[in-house]
Design an enzyme around this catalytic site. Structure first.
Site, PDB file in Angstrom:
ATOM      1  N   HIS A   1       0.743  -0.955  -0.257  1.00 15.89           N
ATOM      2  CA  HIS A   1      -0.215  -0.127   0.000  1.00 15.89           C
ATOM      3  C   HIS A   1       0.504   1.210   0.021  1.00 15.89           C
ATOM      4  O   HIS A   1       2.089   0.978   0.208  1.00 15.89           O
ATOM      5  CB  HIS A   1      -0.630  -0.470   1.147  1.00 15.89           C
ATOM      6  CG  HIS A   1      -1.861  -0.576   1.285  1.00 15.89           C
ATOM      7  ND1 HIS A   1      -2.761  -0.566   2.139  1.00 15.89           N
ATOM      8  CD2 HIS A   1      -2.340  -2.299   0.075  1.00 15.89           C
ATOM      9  CE1 HIS A   1      -3.660  -1.758   2.049  1.00 15.89           C
ATOM     10  NE2 HIS A   1      -3.468  -3.123   0.553  1.00 15.89           N
TER      11      HIS A   1
ATOM     12  N   GLU B   1       0.589   4.110   2.136  1.00 11.10           N
ATOM     13  CA  GLU B   1       1.779   4.190   3.099  1.00 11.10           C
ATOM     14  C   GLU B   1       3.007   2.968   3.447  1.00 11.10           C
ATOM     15  O   GLU B   1       4.199   3.861   3.602  1.00 11.10           O
ATOM     16  CB  GLU B   1       0.781   3.704   4.388  1.00 11.10           C
ATOM     17  CG  GLU B   1      -0.708   5.009   4.278  1.00 11.10           C
ATOM     18  CD  GLU B   1      -1.752   4.299   3.457  1.00 11.10           C
ATOM     19  OE1 GLU B   1      -3.046   4.120   4.146  1.00 11.10           O
ATOM     20  OE2 GLU B   1      -1.891   2.825   2.239  1.00 11.10           O
TER      21      GLU B   1
ATOM     22  N   CYS C   1      -6.074   1.339   6.013  1.00 11.46           N
ATOM     23  CA  CYS C   1      -6.417   0.159   6.282  1.00 11.46           C
ATOM     24  C   CYS C   1      -6.127   0.431   7.885  1.00 11.46           C
ATOM     25  O   CYS C   1      -5.388   0.685   8.526  1.00 11.46           O
ATOM     26  CB  CYS C   1      -6.897  -0.847   5.838  1.00 11.46           C
ATOM     27  SG  CYS C   1      -4.965  -1.327   4.895  1.00 11.46           S
TER      28      CYS C   1
ATOM     29  N   CYS D   1      -2.458  -0.622   7.359  1.00 13.64           N
ATOM     30  CA  CYS D   1      -1.487   0.710   6.971  1.00 13.64           C
ATOM     31  C   CYS D   1      -2.087   1.719   8.644  1.00 13.64           C
ATOM     32  O   CYS D   1      -0.616   2.601   9.101  1.00 13.64           O
ATOM     33  CB  CYS D   1      -2.022   1.218   5.990  1.00 13.64           C
ATOM     34  SG  CYS D   1      -1.319   0.346   4.970  1.00 13.64           S
TER      35      CYS D   1
END
Length: 175
Positions: free
Chosen positions: A59, A61, A89, A92
Site C-alpha cells: 500500500h 503508506e 486500512c 497501514c
C-alpha cells in the site's frame, strides 16, 4: 489560511500526484503517500503497488514508511508526518502506530476499510503506547472523486466531475 493548513494542502497535492502516477503508469488503485521527517523535509513517498509487485502489503503508506525508515536508518519514525490520499486500512494504521509516526493527514474517508476513525479507529485506540495525531479530510473531496472515477472507468461508467475547487489555489485541489 494557517501555515499548517497551507503545508497540509501542499503535501496532500504531492500525495495526489503520486496517486495519479499509480493509476496512469501502473493501473493501480490511485492512492499516494508522502512522509516528512522531523525537520519537515520529504524523506519518503509511495503509491499503491499491490498489483505490479504481487504484494498485498504494498500500500502507498507502507511504501512511504519503508523508504523513510531507510533514509532515517531506523524503524522508528519519531516526529514524522505521513500524508495519504485515503484513510489508512487496519494494516497501514497499525504500521503507522508501530513506526511511532507523530501525525497522520489523510484526504478521503474510507467507508469500507478505514481504520482511522471510519469503520474502525485502530489508530486512536487508547490502549496503544503511542498516540498519533490525525487530521482528516484534507482535499478529501478531490481524493474521493479520484478514487471513484478509477472504479467507474473500470466498470465503463461515466466519470464524476472534479470538484469545482480543483482549479483554484484556495486549497480545494491539485493545481
Amino acid at each position: 489560511m494557517s501555515d499548517q493548513h497551507s503545508t497540509d494542502l501542499h503535501w496532500m497535492r504531492q500525495a495526489l500526484a503520486l496517486a495519479e502516477r499509480a493509476r496512469s503508469e501502473h493501473d493501480e488503485i490511485p492512492v499516494g503517500a508522502v512522509l516528512l521527517g522531523p525537520d519537515g523535509q520529504l524523506i519518503g513517498e509511495g503509491y499503491n503497488r499491490n498489483i505490479i509487485d504481487h504484494d498485498p502489503s504494498a500500500h502507498a503508506e507502507i511504501m512511504a514508511l519503508r523508504v523513510g525508515g531507510q533514509v532515517l536508518g531506523n524503524h522508528r519514525l519519531i516526529d514524522c508526518t505521513l500524508y495519504v490520499t485515503l484513510e489508512p486500512c487496519a494494516m497501514c494504521a497499525m504500521a503507522i502506530v508501530h513506526a511511532r509516526v507523530k501525525r497522520l493527514v489523510f484526504g478521503a474517508a474510507d467507508s469500507k476499510t478505514g481504520a482511522c476513525g471510519g469503520v474502525f479507529d485502530l489508530i486512536g485506540d487508547p490502549r496503544h503506547n503511542h498516540k498519533v495525531t490525525v487530521t482528516s479530510g484534507v482535499l478529501g473531496e478531490l481524493a474521493s472523486v479520484t478514487l471513484s472515477n478509477y472504479f467507474r472507468a473500470k466498470r465503463g461508467r461515466p466519470l464524476l466531475p472534479l470538484p469545482a475547487s480543483h482549479c483554484h489555489s484556495d486549497g480545494g485541489g491539485v493545481e
